[in-house]
Design a protein around this motif. Structure first.
Motif, PDB file in Angstrom:
ATOM      1  N   GLY A 119       0.811  -1.208   0.000  1.00 13.87           N
ATOM      2  CA  GLY A 119       0.000   0.000   0.000  1.00 13.87           C
ATOM      3  C   GLY A 119       0.847   1.262   0.000  1.00 13.87           C
ATOM      4  N   ILE A 120       1.911   1.279   0.813  1.00 13.03           N
ATOM      5  CA  ILE A 120       2.778   2.454   0.882  1.00 13.03           C
ATOM      6  C   ILE A 120       3.478   2.687  -0.453  1.00 13.03           C
ATOM      7  CG2 ILE A 120       4.904   3.352   1.916  1.00 13.03           C
ATOM      8  CD1 ILE A 120       3.988   2.146   4.573  1.00 13.03           C
ATOM      9  N   ASP A 121       3.987   1.622  -1.064  1.00 10.53           N
ATOM     10  CA  ASP A 121       4.641   1.758  -2.380  1.00 10.53           C
ATOM     11  C   ASP A 121       3.670   2.302  -3.427  1.00 10.53           C
ATOM     12  OD1 ASP A 121       6.970   0.819  -1.310  1.00 10.53           O
ATOM     13  OD2 ASP A 121       6.823  -1.195  -2.176  1.00 10.53           O
ATOM     14  N   THR A 122       2.410   1.853  -3.366  1.00 14.42           N
ATOM     15  CA  THR A 122       1.408   2.341  -4.321  1.00 14.42           C
ATOM     16  C   THR A 122       1.114   3.811  -4.105  1.00 14.42           C
ATOM     17  OG1 THR A 122       0.409   0.134  -4.351  1.00 14.42           O
ATOM     18  CG2 THR A 122      -0.888   1.936  -5.273  1.00 14.42           C
ATOM     19  N   ILE A 123       0.997   4.220  -2.838  1.00 12.49           N
ATOM     20  CA  ILE A 123       0.756   5.634  -2.522  1.00 12.49           C
ATOM     21  C   ILE A 123       1.905   6.497  -3.033  1.00 12.49           C
ATOM     22  CG2 ILE A 123       0.590   7.310  -0.636  1.00 12.49           C
ATOM     23  CD1 ILE A 123      -0.927   5.143   0.953  1.00 12.49           C
ATOM     24  N   ILE A 124       3.127   6.074  -2.761  1.00 13.14           N
ATOM     25  CA  ILE A 124       4.298   6.841  -3.205  1.00 13.14           C
ATOM     26  C   ILE A 124       4.325   6.940  -4.724  1.00 13.14           C
ATOM     27  CG2 ILE A 124       6.822   6.743  -3.386  1.00 13.14           C
ATOM     28  CD1 ILE A 124       6.860   5.687  -0.514  1.00 13.14           C
ATOM     29  N   GLY A 125       4.059   5.830  -5.409  1.00 16.82           N
ATOM     30  CA  GLY A 125       4.059   5.839  -6.869  1.00 16.82           C
ATOM     31  C   GLY A 125       2.997   6.762  -7.433  1.00 16.82           C
ATOM     32  N   TYR A 126       1.835   6.782  -6.787  1.00 15.47           N
ATOM     33  CA  TYR A 126       0.739   7.627  -7.283  1.00 15.47           C
ATOM     34  C   TYR A 126       1.042   9.099  -7.061  1.00 15.47           C
ATOM     35  CZ  TYR A 126      -3.985   9.122  -8.357  1.00 15.47           C
ATOM     36  OH  TYR A 126      -5.072   9.740  -8.925  1.00 15.47           O
ATOM     37  N   VAL A 127       1.563   9.434  -5.874  1.00 17.99           N
ATOM     38  CA  VAL A 127       1.919  10.831  -5.600  1.00 17.99           C
ATOM     39  C   VAL A 127       3.011  11.299  -6.555  1.00 17.99           C
ATOM     40  CG1 VAL A 127       2.903  12.411  -3.882  1.00 17.99           C
ATOM     41  CG2 VAL A 127       1.218  10.705  -3.183  1.00 17.99           C
ATOM     42  N   GLU A 128       3.981  10.429  -6.809  1.00 15.46           N
ATOM     43  CA  GLU A 128       5.058  10.782  -7.738  1.00 15.46           C
ATOM     44  C   GLU A 128       4.509  11.050  -9.143  1.00 15.46           C
ATOM     45  OE1 GLU A 128       9.626   9.385  -8.015  1.00 15.46           O
ATOM     46  OE2 GLU A 128       8.143   7.777  -8.161  1.00 15.46           O
ATOM     47  N   MET A 129       3.540  10.227  -9.564  1.00 19.30           N
ATOM     48  CA  MET A 129       2.923  10.431 -10.876  1.00 19.30           C
ATOM     49  C   MET A 129       2.207  11.781 -10.932  1.00 19.30           C
ATOM     50  SD  MET A 129      -0.205   8.316 -12.628  1.00 19.30           S
ATOM     51  CE  MET A 129      -1.379   9.175 -11.549  1.00 19.30           C
ATOM     52  N   ASN A 132       4.526  14.771 -11.280  1.00 16.33           N
ATOM     53  CA  ASN A 132       5.141  14.897 -12.604  1.00 16.33           C
ATOM     54  C   ASN A 132       4.217  15.554 -13.627  1.00 16.33           C
ATOM     55  OD1 ASN A 132       7.650  13.787 -11.952  1.00 16.33           O
ATOM     56  ND2 ASN A 132       6.931  11.686 -12.288  1.00 16.33           N
ATOM     57  N   GLU A 133       2.954  15.787 -13.249  1.00 13.12           N
ATOM     58  CA  GLU A 133       2.046  16.463 -14.157  1.00 13.12           C
ATOM     59  C   GLU A 133       2.406  17.946 -14.245  1.00 13.12           C
ATOM     60  OE1 GLU A 133      -2.049  15.772 -13.394  1.00 13.12           O
ATOM     61  OE2 GLU A 133      -1.861  13.584 -13.437  1.00 13.12           O
ATOM     62  N   PRO A 134       2.233  18.552 -15.423  1.00 11.92           N
ATOM     63  CA  PRO A 134       2.674  19.942 -15.629  1.00 11.92           C
ATOM     64  C   PRO A 134       2.114  20.930 -14.611  1.00 11.92           C
ATOM     65  CG  PRO A 134       2.066  18.927 -17.716  1.00 11.92           C
ATOM     66  CD  PRO A 134       1.685  17.953 -16.650  1.00 11.92           C
ATOM     67  N   GLY A 135       0.852  20.813 -14.286  1.00  4.89           N
ATOM     68  CA  GLY A 135       0.233  21.774 -13.380  1.00  4.89           C
ATOM     69  C   GLY A 135       0.676  21.657 -11.939  1.00  4.89           C
ATOM     70  N   LEU A 136       1.398  20.577 -11.593  1.00  4.19           N
ATOM     71  CA  LEU A 136       1.811  20.344 -10.205  1.00  4.19           C
ATOM     72  C   LEU A 136       3.323  20.443 -10.021  1.00  4.19           C
ATOM     73  CD1 LEU A 136      -0.499  17.310  -9.342  1.00  4.19           C
ATOM     74  CD2 LEU A 136      -0.978  19.739  -9.122  1.00  4.19           C
ATOM     75  N   SER A 137       4.011  20.903 -11.027  1.00  6.02           N
ATOM     76  CA  SER A 137       5.476  20.918 -10.994  1.00  6.02           C
ATOM     77  C   SER A 137       6.042  21.876  -9.949  1.00  6.02           C
ATOM     78  CB  SER A 137       6.022  21.291 -12.374  1.00  6.02           C
ATOM     79  OG  SER A 137       5.541  22.572 -12.770  1.00  6.02           O
ATOM     80  N   LYS A 138       5.231  22.847  -9.485  1.00  8.11           N
ATOM     81  CA  LYS A 138       5.731  23.838  -8.520  1.00  8.11           C
ATOM     82  C   LYS A 138       5.375  23.494  -7.080  1.00  8.11           C
ATOM     83  CE  LYS A 138       5.654  27.659 -11.838  1.00  8.11           C
ATOM     84  NZ  LYS A 138       5.146  29.031 -12.122  1.00  8.11           N
ATOM     85  N   VAL A 139       4.824  22.315  -6.844  1.00  6.46           N
ATOM     86  CA  VAL A 139       4.482  21.904  -5.475  1.00  6.46           C
ATOM     87  C   VAL A 139       5.755  21.782  -4.643  1.00  6.46           C
ATOM     88  CG1 VAL A 139       3.575  20.017  -4.074  1.00  6.46           C
ATOM     89  CG2 VAL A 139       2.350  20.747  -6.128  1.00  6.46           C
TER      90      VAL A 139
END
Length: 329
Positions: A119-129, A132-139
């Motif tokens: 579950g933790i690996d899936t959460i990390i992978g999803y947040v990382e994805m 990487n989206e253009p609108g979230l690059s400044k987070v």
């Protein structure tokens, strides 16, 4: 924002990777350690002790630790039930990995970590994805809230993987959502913009198709009814701004305007409300005086922090009517 208000830059999303999934896996582990039939009998015959065990599991799951043994308090009635079928208390498969001491089930860290890992690996992978989206690059910061955010394994993994960001986990993260709701209720406009999670649309039903006031429905086909998109999925929604206007024809002596509200998760909005992805989420009712001639209403739909607002203006007189928007359970 400098005003202290919030603007959503990505619609809420996620999956079944949180605390409830961990609870399910922990119960599966207990079945392996004590036996499925033993647990079934314990639950059926000792409801109060069962609820205590549920609380113990939930409390231990949230403790701020990641490298020590997990200790789950075990009710005496469960220990009695276990001894009936297994005097050694622990199934052979788990000996050396779990033990009973002082009415506690003590589990080695490696076994617990294996439960949390997927579950933790899936959460990390999803947040990382998402990042990487253009609108979230400044987070620059990640905020961990909710009961599961107290879990040391989750916090450590998030902080280690996203060490280039500021990872914030407030004190008592399980209460933060509730506190936020209270604060929101005391502010005029805490949220100034959202992102649409679905395609939202409406369909105009005639008198034969709409439900009666008692909730019953007259059986008429709506299979060819058009899905009129009012908010496309992923589009920004400014709070209190009109998102769409729609001209609604009104017949002589018509007593109300009835509008169904639909939502769809597909990438493209549906064309008809009968499509599989399209589901009813609510309706709008606008009570009208009995007009003596055919006319039309211009219906304006806006969005505040939590719901749709509807105002209709009659074509000839300019008189306005407020609609009631009701969402289904």
């Amino acid at each position: 924002m400098t005003s202290g208000q919030i603007k959503e830059i990505h619609c809420a999303s996620g999956g079944p990777w949180g605390g409830n999934t961990i609870n399910t896996k922990i119960w599966s582990l207990l079945q392996g350690i004590f036996g499925t039939e033993v647990l079934r009998t314990f639950i059926a015959e000792n409801r109060d002790d069962y609820l205590d065990l549920v609380k113990n599991i939930e409390r231990e799951k949230r403790l701020d630790k990641s490298n020590s043994k997990y200790r789950i308090g075990i009710p005496g009635s469960l220990l009695v039930e276990v001894k009936k079928s297994n005097p050694d208390m622990i199934a052979e498969k788990y000996r050396g990995k779990a033990e009973i001491k002082q009415n506690q089930l003590r589990i080695i860290p490696e076994l617990i970590q294996s439960i949390f890992k997927e579950g933790i690996d899936t959460i990390i992978g999803y947040v990382e994805m998402l990042l990487n989206e253009p609108g979230l690059s400044k987070v620059k910061s990640l905020l961990l809230v909710g009961g599961y955010a107290s879990c040391g394994l989750l916090k450590d993994a998030i902080q280690e993987h996203f060490n280039h960001l500021s990872v914030i986990c407030p004190f008592e993260p399980g209460l933060i959502v509730l506190k936020g709701a209270v604060i929101m209720g005391h502010m005029d406009t805490p949220i100034v913009g959202r992102m649409a999670k679905y395609h939202y649309g409406i369909a105009i039903l005639d008198d034969e198709q709409k439900p009666n006031f008692d909730g019953s429905h007259t059986s008429f086909s709506t299979s060819q009814q058009e899905f009129y998109t009012i908010i496309p999925k992923g589009s920004p929604i400014q709070v209190n701004e009109v998102v769409t206007e729609y001209d609604f024809p009104i017949e002589v002596n018509q007593v109300e305007a009835y509008i169904q509200i639909y939502a769809s998760e597909d990438k493209q909005p549906p064309k008809l409300i009968s499509e599989e992805s399209c589901r009813t989420i609510g309706h709008i009712r606008i009570k009208l005086p009995r007009f003596r001639r055919t006319t039309k209403l211009r219906i304006g739909i806006s969005n505040d922090e939590t719901e749709f607002k509807v105002v209709a203006r009659e074509e000839y007189t300019g008189k306005c009517f407020v609609g009631t928007c009701r969402f289904l359970d």
